[in-house]
Design a protein around this motif. Structure first.
Motif, PDB file in Angstrom:
ATOM      1  N   LEU A   1      -6.054  -4.083  -6.688  1.00  0.00           N
ATOM      2  CA  LEU A   1      -5.986  -2.843  -5.922  1.00  0.00           C
ATOM      3  C   LEU A   1      -4.698  -2.091  -6.214  1.00  0.00           C
ATOM      4  O   LEU A   1      -4.688  -0.861  -6.275  1.00  0.00           O
ATOM      5  N   VAL A   2      -3.601  -2.813  -6.389  1.00  0.00           N
ATOM      6  CA  VAL A   2      -2.333  -2.147  -6.702  1.00  0.00           C
ATOM      7  C   VAL A   2      -2.398  -1.531  -8.090  1.00  0.00           C
ATOM      8  O   VAL A   2      -1.901  -0.421  -8.308  1.00  0.00           O
TER       9      VAL A   2
ATOM     10  N   ALA B   1       0.821  -1.206   0.000  1.00  0.00           N
ATOM     11  CA  ALA B   1       0.000   0.000   0.000  1.00  0.00           C
ATOM     12  C   ALA B   1       0.857   1.258   0.000  1.00  0.00           C
ATOM     13  O   ALA B   1       0.416   2.305  -0.474  1.00  0.00           O
TER      14      ALA B   1
ATOM     15  N   LEU C   1      -6.883 -10.144  -5.573  1.00  0.00           N
ATOM     16  CA  LEU C   1      -7.486  -8.874  -5.176  1.00  0.00           C
ATOM     17  C   LEU C   1      -6.420  -7.815  -4.958  1.00  0.00           C
ATOM     18  O   LEU C   1      -6.584  -6.656  -5.345  1.00  0.00           O
ATOM     19  N   THR C   2      -5.313  -8.232  -4.342  1.00  0.00           N
ATOM     20  CA  THR C   2      -4.232  -7.267  -4.102  1.00  0.00           C
ATOM     21  C   THR C   2      -3.710  -6.716  -5.410  1.00  0.00           C
ATOM     22  O   THR C   2      -3.448  -5.515  -5.531  1.00  0.00           O
TER      23      THR C   2
ATOM     24  N   GLU D   1      -5.038  -0.342  -9.446  1.00  0.00           N
ATOM     25  CA  GLU D   1      -5.835   0.882  -9.325  1.00  0.00           C
ATOM     26  C   GLU D   1      -5.026   1.993  -8.701  1.00  0.00           C
ATOM     27  O   GLU D   1      -5.193   3.166  -9.003  1.00  0.00           O
ATOM     28  N   MET D   2      -4.138   1.606  -7.778  1.00  0.00           N
ATOM     29  CA  MET D   2      -3.371   2.591  -7.034  1.00  0.00           C
ATOM     30  C   MET D   2      -2.298   3.228  -7.913  1.00  0.00           C
ATOM     31  O   MET D   2      -1.995   4.406  -7.777  1.00  0.00           O
TER      32      MET D   2
ATOM     33  N   HIS E   1       2.544   3.629  -3.332  1.00  0.00           N
ATOM     34  CA  HIS E   1       1.921   4.647  -4.170  1.00  0.00           C
ATOM     35  C   HIS E   1       2.743   5.934  -4.209  1.00  0.00           C
ATOM     36  O   HIS E   1       2.505   6.787  -5.051  1.00  0.00           O
TER      37      HIS E   1
END
Lengths: 527, 257
Positions: free
Chosen positions: B221-222, B193, B217-218, B224-225, B196
């Motif tokens: 999300l990464v 996290a 899922l990770t 998207e980040m 970013h």
């Protein structure tokens, strides 16, 4: 004949208490069948009967003939029981008191939360020689159901206004990073405190911008990695923030985030138990102390008190155990004020040092967990709005934890830990939705309440000895940031106890005497 | 203390002849077979004698200090030759490889020796670092963070790189374009996290991270980040549970409600 003498010799006469309290069983006599024998060995008036079977009509002499043809079985049973009585067996003529604390202990720590355990850990780590100090931790809530530690949101930050707080927090982060070196126990798995290094983002309005700049300067001086951001930079970095009303933001890049407080608590507990600290499940109900009238250097007369005994009452019982002690550490969290009153702190005319109470009281705070599928992503830091509302990401499923501290007028009644859901609707949701527009559609999943050990004087911790009750040390009053400073405060108190002065971090401005002298160490960044 | 403890043996015992690194600390997920191999003599004795337990503690502490020693900063080299050479020396000493701007890769040979020609390259920035498998930890990153023009950093299979180390990478944000964390046993989604900050990142490899709870899922999300970054990770469907209509019907079991 031999068995009769044995029975008489082992009779209960000279022994005080009924043997029935020992694991509820009998030693000689049939325990199986017939509803079991769970009675006590009372009735001292019956001289001949030293043990009873279910059928009181039976005489002692007839025991051997009970169960008629089963003679061999009976013999082997009796042999087994005699073996258990002999040294090395598991029969104890004295009653089982493993639930009571020891009769004496060098240090008694009132409160087994993260602060109390941290003090215990550092006491055992810094003592010379090893094993010199006996420490007892008294905790009345063995499931920690109301303890502030486990109900906390678990954040750790360096963005404080008081330099000592920044230092405490930096030390604690160091401790957490190397937790497996500090709290390693042989053969046990390493701890994973699930630290999220996502940082804190504090937002300031026009009014607070100058103070924030000042604070960041202080924090940087102490070594915190904090950077200031303008609303423009904020929008670039976190597009989901609505920067209306925000003049400045401070963002912690390293050493800030949140972690699992339960893991830290269990890790500390496991380690201090392996170092030889004793735990007792009970409540401190009384301090027995003695007073001495002394003269200070300037000729003034002072009444110095010294605590000699701590009465620990056992849960759900009237029984208590007086524990002789040399030092008492008050780490009772939200209930420290009550413990201090037991020691007589605050009994005196108001305005004098004797009359200065410990200004720590219970304050209830709510935490809400909600789900928002369009909410901010993985990079979400711990955001604190200028209005005092805060939130952080929880897990990977777009869940968020957050809340708000109520103002003095709307303080909820701390009598219980019931959650007020209207508080979320009225006080938490509107500023959240204004700051993060995605939060306009959210669904509250659950909520809980916990206590702050709120210091009504200046919202900062109390550390160190009391000037009059000379062997009571405080480690409490941190008003919501106790968890993140616990390792460092534990070390400071241990140094104070063992050496007499602070060595690593100088916390002399956090002593009790400031309540009397009126020198506030006001912490502005309290959430 | 001397009584044998019925503890959760999630990690292999520390002193096992041939354990690499800090046995108990570097392996987050240890195979079950290890504990069945029989407890070593030292462990057996340690449960019964305080002295042996102290010996075991001492050996464990020595292993920890060995890692610390490997990650010490080379201040004298830094002062004499500058941060780029000091960083390169640090990496080469650990067993990794370094590439200066406009040059070839410099690697130590089988026995860990490397030529000291790069000592003349004081003003040439280091562009790429391959620290795969090295025992680099939080302290060791000091030497790496001084390399301000680092473009490519490979930390594959490093046993001591964890979430705390990832939070330290933000000073390299303006130059770092490629980062590989494949196979690091201690990196979890919490450390990912804080990537970013690396807004210049173009390639990120987060495959095969055992400590990440939901790899698919990770990865989403990464992605998207870091919108402008190519993320190599687990397949997004990995870790998803089958829906009820896809689950194989068990005719022998009770009929579902």
């Amino acid at each position: 004949m031999l068995r009769r003498t044995l029975l008489l010799g082992l009779c209960r006469g000279p022994l005080g208490r009924g043997l029935g309290t020992h694991r509820g069983g009998s030693i000689l006599g049939k325990v199986e069948g017939r509803g079991g024998y769970r009675g006590s060995w009372m009735a001292p008036s019956s001289s001949s009967v030293t043990f009873r079977t279910q059928d009181p009509a039976h005489d002692v002499k007839t025991v051997g003939r009970l169960g008629g043809g089963d003679r061999d079985g009976k013999m082997s049973e009796i042999k087994k029981k005699i073996q258990s009585i002999l040294p090395g067996g598991d029969w104890n003529p004295l009653y089982d008191t493993s639930y009571l604390p020891p009769e004496g202990s060098d240090v008694v720590i009132v409160g087994g939360g993260v602060l109390g355990l941290s003090v215990a850990y550092w006491l055992k780590k810094l003592e010379k020689p090893r094993g010199a100090i006996r420490v007892l931790v008294v905790e009345r809530d063995h499931t920690y159901s109301r303890a502030s530690t486990v109900l906390s949101v678990g954040g750790i930050r360096q963005q404080f206004s008081v330099p000592e707080n920044v230092q405490l927090s930096l030390f604690s982060v160091d401790f957490l990073r190397n937790i497996n070196e500090y709290l390693a126990v042989a053969d046990d798995p390493p701890l994973d405190i699930q630290f999220n290094p996502s940082g804190y983002l504090l937002l300031a309005s026009e009014k607070g911008a100058a103070i924030m700049e000042n604070n960041v300067k202080v924090q940087r001086q102490e070594g915190a990695k904090v950077c200031l951001m303008s609303p423009e930079q904020l929008r670039n970095k976190f597009p989901w923030i609505n920067t209306e009303g925000v003049a400045l933001a401070s963002y912690g890049m390293e050493h800030e985030g949140w972690f699992d407080p339960w893991c830290l608590l269990q890790g500390l507990r496991r380690k201090v138990q392996s170092m030889g600290v004793l735990f007792c499940r009970g409540e401190v109900t009384r301090f027995v102390s003695s007073s001495n009238l002394m003269k200070t250097a300037s000729g003034e007369e002072v009444n110095l008190k010294r605590i000699h005994e701590v009465h620990v009452k056992i849960d759900q019982s009237l029984e208590y155990q007086p524990v002789e002690c040399a030092i008492v550490v008050n780490a009772a969290g939200a209930w420290s004020g009550q413990v201090a009153e037991l020691a007589g702190i605050g009994n005196g005319p108001p305005g004098t040092l004797q009359g200065t109470k410990l200004p720590v009281e219970l304050r209830k705070r709510y935490v809400y967990l909600w789900h928002c599928p369009q909410g901010p992503g993985l990079e979400t830091p711990f955001v604190i709005d200028p209005s005092g509302t805060y939130f952080r990401r929880e897990g990977l499923g777009h869940n968020y934890l957050g809340g708000c501290s109520p103002t003095e007028e709307e303080e909820p009644d701390p009598g219980n830990l019931e959650v007020d859901h209207d508080f979320f609707q009225d006080r938490v949701w509107p500023p959240l939705a204004q700051r993060v527009p995605a939060f306009e559609t959210l669904k509250v999943r659950s909520a809980w309440a916990g206590y702050y050990d709120y210091n009504t004087f200046d919202q900062n911790g109390v550390v160190g000895p009391h000037p009059l009750v000379i062997n009571m040390y405080f480690a409490t009053g941190f008003s919501g940031h106790g968890l993140q400073q616990a390792p460092a405060v534990g070390r400071a108190v241990a140094e104070m106890v063992l050496e007499g002065h602070f060595q690593t971090i100088n916390l002399s401005s956090f002593l009790f005497s400031r309540f009397y002298s009126g020198e506030k160490v006001q912490e502005h960044n309290i959430i | 203390m001397a009584a044998p403890k019925a503890s959760l043996h999630l990690v292999a015992p520390v002193w096992n002849g041939g354990t690499r690194g800090i046995g108990g600390l570097s392996r987050v997920v240890a195979p079950e077979g290890n504990q069945k191999k029989g407890r070593s003599l030292l462990q057996f004795l340690a449960d019964r004698f305080y002295d042996v337990e102290a010996l075991r503690d001492h050996l464990l502490r020595k292993q920890v200090s060995k890692v610390h020693q490997k990650n010490r900063p080379f201040n004298h080299i830094n002062q004499r030759y500058g941060p780029y050479v000091a960083g390169a020396y640090f990496i080469l000493k650990q067993g990794g490889a370094v590439r200066f701007q406009g040059r070839e890769w410099i690697r130590p040979n089988q026995r860990g020796h490397f030529s000291l020609d790069f000592l003349k390259l004081q003003a040439v920035p280091v562009e790429a670092v391959d620290a795969s498998g090295c025992a680099i930890n939080y302290q060791g990153l000091d030497s790496l963070l001084a390399l301000k023009e680092l473009q490519s950093l490979w930390l594959q299979r490093c046993p001591h790189v964890d979430d705390w180390c990832l939070s330290r990478l933000h000073p390299l944000a303006s130059s770092l374009q490629e980062l590989s964390l494949a196979g690091c046993p201690r990196v979890s989604e919490r450390g990912l996290a804080c990537l970013h900050h690396l807004w210049n990142l173009r390639r990120l490899d987060i495959s095969d991270l055992p400590a990440v709870s939901s790899p698919g899922l990770t990865r989403i999300l990464v992605e998207e980040m870091l919108p402008s970054c190519e993320v190599l990770g687990a397949d997004w469907a990995q870790g998803l549970k089958l829906g009820p209509e896809e689950q194989p019907r068990d005719t022998a079991g009770p009929t579902p409600a």
